[in-house]
Design an enzyme around this catalytic site. Structure first.
Site, PDB file in Angstrom:
ATOM      1  N   HIS A   1       0.812  -1.227   0.000  1.00 45.10           N
ATOM      2  CA  HIS A   1       0.000   0.000   0.000  1.00 45.10           C
ATOM      3  C   HIS A   1       0.837   1.264   0.000  1.00 45.10           C
ATOM      4  O   HIS A   1       0.515   2.232  -0.683  1.00 45.10           O
ATOM      5  CB  HIS A   1      -0.936   0.033   1.223  1.00 45.10           C
ATOM      6  CG  HIS A   1      -1.915  -1.075   1.249  1.00 45.10           C
ATOM      7  ND1 HIS A   1      -1.646  -2.288   1.842  1.00 45.10           N
ATOM      8  CD2 HIS A   1      -3.163  -1.172   0.719  1.00 45.10           C
ATOM      9  CE1 HIS A   1      -2.699  -3.075   1.701  1.00 45.10           C
ATOM     10  NE2 HIS A   1      -3.626  -2.434   1.016  1.00 45.10           N
TER      11      HIS A   1
ATOM     12  N   ARG B   1     -17.434  21.334  19.359  1.00 44.86           N
ATOM     13  CA  ARG B   1     -18.765  20.727  19.327  1.00 44.86           C
ATOM     14  C   ARG B   1     -19.615  21.176  20.518  1.00 44.86           C
ATOM     15  O   ARG B   1     -20.826  21.005  20.503  1.00 44.86           O
ATOM     16  CB  ARG B   1     -18.627  19.210  19.306  1.00 44.86           C
ATOM     17  CG  ARG B   1     -17.865  18.661  18.089  1.00 44.86           C
ATOM     18  CD  ARG B   1     -18.631  18.913  16.813  1.00 44.86           C
ATOM     19  NE  ARG B   1     -20.008  18.522  16.984  1.00 44.86           N
ATOM     20  CZ  ARG B   1     -20.426  17.238  17.060  1.00 44.86           C
ATOM     21  NH1 ARG B   1     -19.563  16.254  16.899  1.00 44.86           N
ATOM     22  NH2 ARG B   1     -21.684  16.958  17.254  1.00 44.86           N
TER      23      ARG B   1
ATOM     24  N   ARG C   1     -23.151  13.936  14.939  1.00 45.56           N
ATOM     25  CA  ARG C   1     -23.443  15.194  14.232  1.00 45.56           C
ATOM     26  C   ARG C   1     -24.884  15.188  13.747  1.00 45.56           C
ATOM     27  O   ARG C   1     -25.392  14.183  13.254  1.00 45.56           O
ATOM     28  CB  ARG C   1     -22.495  15.358  13.045  1.00 45.56           C
ATOM     29  CG  ARG C   1     -21.140  15.870  13.450  1.00 45.56           C
ATOM     30  CD  ARG C   1     -20.316  16.316  12.247  1.00 45.56           C
ATOM     31  NE  ARG C   1     -19.309  17.277  12.655  1.00 45.56           N
ATOM     32  CZ  ARG C   1     -18.146  16.929  13.192  1.00 45.56           C
ATOM     33  NH1 ARG C   1     -17.854  15.669  13.377  1.00 45.56           N
ATOM     34  NH2 ARG C   1     -17.290  17.864  13.549  1.00 45.56           N
TER      35      ARG C   1
ATOM     36  N   GLU D   1       2.741  -1.346   7.839  1.00 48.12           N
ATOM     37  CA  GLU D   1       3.765  -1.413   6.786  1.00 48.12           C
ATOM     38  C   GLU D   1       5.015  -0.600   7.162  1.00 48.12           C
ATOM     39  O   GLU D   1       6.141  -1.019   6.876  1.00 48.12           O
ATOM     40  CB  GLU D   1       3.169  -0.968   5.445  1.00 48.12           C
ATOM     41  CG  GLU D   1       2.119  -1.983   4.943  1.00 48.12           C
ATOM     42  CD  GLU D   1       1.655  -1.757   3.508  1.00 48.12           C
ATOM     43  OE1 GLU D   1       2.105  -0.812   2.847  1.00 48.12           O
ATOM     44  OE2 GLU D   1       0.806  -2.578   3.050  1.00 48.12           O
TER      45      GLU D   1
HETATM   46  N1  URA Z   1     -11.786  15.789  13.036  1.00 48.64           N
HETATM   47  C1  URA Z   1     -12.791  15.048  13.547  1.00 48.64           C
HETATM   48  O1  URA Z   1     -12.737  13.821  13.548  1.00 48.64           O
HETATM   49  N2  URA Z   1     -13.857  15.695  14.077  1.00 48.64           N
HETATM   50  C2  URA Z   1     -13.976  17.028  14.080  1.00 48.64           C
HETATM   51  O2  URA Z   1     -14.976  17.555  14.570  1.00 48.64           O
HETATM   52  C3  URA Z   1     -12.928  17.795  13.531  1.00 48.64           C
HETATM   53  C4  URA Z   1     -11.831  17.137  13.019  1.00 48.64           C
END
Ligand code: URA
Length: 269
Positions: free
Chosen positions: A4, A230, A175, A83
């Site tokens: 890969h 968040r 989300r 790898e």
């Molecule tokens: N990377 C993630 O996995 N989540 C986010 O909210 C921002 C970057």
């Protein structure tokens, strides 16, 4: 020849250290930043670029350091680590971006992962789920030392703690704006639960990286820059070009400095 990564030992020239961004376009950025900050020649082309795996060979204090992108998530990260380990790499440092879930974290802050919640699908295929995904202490200490030195000048703070590492960006990170607009029951309320358990952030590669490294008896660590929060963004994707630039830049600078400290420490043994 690794299938890969498209690398063999002739190409990697005995490199034992690797910086691991997720994004293949971040490999060149890191290679250029190493050249700038360490005063070494800028590599003019990648050693290899196959699928999501883009590798540059750089030098820090005369020691060869690979920069290899892992792609997003556990499966491709496990391939990159496996790898590279087969090629003799013993120290792996992920440098990436993250979504904070605690109010106290701001855009551009740096998160140093001490351990990860294993919500990936790849790491249980390397070690049972009871096995912890923890950073190697030497890599963790190098990251903290690097962050202490650099963050005042960068104008941000650093945080050390637990990361929740998921294999999906939308559902696994609860989300609200995925296509289905539906969060499966298992994940409903999960972000609040992690927050109350003092988890700092979400990202998508550290659980695999840290589990596989420890399971192999190798050193792994993870530093990420906050690109969205968040706790304050109402559950959607709120990543702007500026937040991405700042989060990425701060994590890259701390990651390179930590790698410098690890290279130095290995030299003095
Ligand atoms: N990377 C993630 O996995 N989540 C986010 O909210 C921002 C970057």
């Amino acid at each position: 020849m690794m299938y890969h990564l498209d690398l063999d030992e002739k190409k990697t020239k005995g490199a034992r250290f690797a910086l691991l961004p997720g994004d293949p376009f971040r490999s060149v950025l890191i290679a250029e930043t190493i050249a700038q900050t360490c005063g070494t020649a800028k590599p003019d082309r990648p050693l290899a670029h196959k699928r999501e795996f883009c590798t540059y060979l750089t030098e820090i204090q005369g020691v060869k350091v690979l920069v290899t992108s892992t792609g997003i998530g556990g499966p491709s990260t496990s391939i990159a680590v496996d790898e590279l380990a087969q090629l003799g790499v013993h120290t792996f440092l992920r440098v990436g971006t993250t979504g904070a879930i605690q109010d106290a974290l701001s855009i551009g802050d740096v998160v140093i992962t001490s351990g990860s919640v294993r919500l990936d699908g790849a790491s249980p295929q390397y070690a049972p789920i009871e096995y912890p995904a923890v950073a190697h202490h030497e890599v963790l200490l190098a990251l903290v030392d690097a962050a202490k030195v650099l963050t005042p000048a960068l104008g941000c703070r650093y945080h050390v703690g637990i990361t929740c590492s998921t294999d999906t960006f939308y559902q696994g990170q609860e989300r609200a704006d995925s296509f289905s607009r539906y969060t499966p029951r298992k994940f409903q309320g999960m972000t609040e639960e992690w927050r109350r358990l003092h988890v700092l952030n979400y990202e998508m590669e550290s659980a695999t990286l840290l589990t596989v490294c420890h399971a192999f008896g190798l050193r792994g660590g993870c530093v990420t820059g906050v690109v969205n929060n968040r706790a304050t963004d109402a559950g959607g994707v709120r990543i702007t070009p500026e937040s991405l630039r700042v989060g990425q830049d701060h994590a890259v600078r701390v990651g390179i400095k930590a790698m410098e400290l690890l290279v130095q420490a290995d030299r003095s043994v």
